[in-house]
Write a protein that holds these residues in place. Structure first.
Motif, PDB file in Angstrom:
ATOM      1  N   GLY A   1       0.776  -1.232   0.000  1.00 40.78           N
ATOM      2  CA  GLY A   1       0.000   0.000   0.000  1.00 40.78           C
ATOM      3  C   GLY A   1       0.809   1.283   0.000  1.00 40.78           C
ATOM      4  O   GLY A   1       0.257   2.357   0.212  1.00 40.78           O
ATOM      5  N   ALA A   2       2.100   1.191  -0.255  1.00 40.37           N
ATOM      6  CA  ALA A   2       2.940   2.388  -0.277  1.00 40.37           C
ATOM      7  C   ALA A   2       2.562   3.303  -1.438  1.00 40.37           C
ATOM      8  O   ALA A   2       2.145   2.836  -2.497  1.00 40.37           O
ATOM      9  N   ASN A   3       2.693   4.601  -1.222  1.00 40.44           N
ATOM     10  CA  ASN A   3       2.491   5.593  -2.277  1.00 40.44           C
ATOM     11  C   ASN A   3       3.788   5.668  -3.082  1.00 40.44           C
ATOM     12  O   ASN A   3       4.816   6.101  -2.556  1.00 40.44           O
ATOM     13  N   MET A   4       3.767   5.270  -4.316  1.00 38.15           N
ATOM     14  CA  MET A   4       4.972   5.168  -5.122  1.00 38.15           C
ATOM     15  C   MET A   4       5.225   6.465  -5.878  1.00 38.15           C
ATOM     16  O   MET A   4       4.353   6.972  -6.577  1.00 38.15           O
ATOM     17  N   VAL A   5       6.433   7.000  -5.723  1.00 33.62           N
ATOM     18  CA  VAL A   5       6.863   8.216  -6.406  1.00 33.62           C
ATOM     19  C   VAL A   5       8.266   7.989  -6.957  1.00 33.62           C
ATOM     20  O   VAL A   5       8.933   7.022  -6.620  1.00 33.62           O
ATOM     21  N   GLY A   6       8.713   8.892  -7.807  1.00 32.08           N
ATOM     22  CA  GLY A   6      10.098   8.879  -8.252  1.00 32.08           C
ATOM     23  C   GLY A   6      10.404   8.093  -9.506  1.00 32.08           C
ATOM     24  O   GLY A   6      11.563   7.806  -9.786  1.00 32.08           O
ATOM     25  N   ALA A   7       9.401   7.764 -10.311  1.00 27.36           N
ATOM     26  CA  ALA A   7       9.663   7.053 -11.569  1.00 27.36           C
ATOM     27  C   ALA A   7      10.515   7.933 -12.484  1.00 27.36           C
ATOM     28  O   ALA A   7      10.359   9.155 -12.505  1.00 27.36           O
TER      29      ALA A   7
END
Length: 72
Positions: A16-22
């Motif tokens: 459930g982590a909020n994924m950022v940084g692609a």
């Protein structure tokens, strides 16, 4: 190339982590990677063996991106 990054991404996303940084795959010399989702890398990847001269600028750009995404 950097397959472990993709495996960790899957685990964090499933939790459930909020994924950022692609980041863009442009300019990287690789044939395939588990770290790619929707045509981008799931984080900053630095190729210290083959493209070490690009790492510092990539890191600086990524930090600015993370700031704009609210992660820092």
């Amino acid at each position: 190339f950097a397959d472990a990054v993709g495996e960790l991404y899957d685990l964090f996303e499933a939790a459930g982590a909020n994924m950022v940084g692609a980041t863009s795959t442009d300019g990287y010399e690789h044939s395939d990677s588990k770290a790619m989702r929707d045509g981008k890398f799931v984080g900053l990847l630095c190729d210290e063996d083959n493209q070490y001269d690009l790492s510092e600028e990539r890191a600086k750009s990524w930090v600015e991106q993370l700031k704009s995404e609210g992660a820092l």
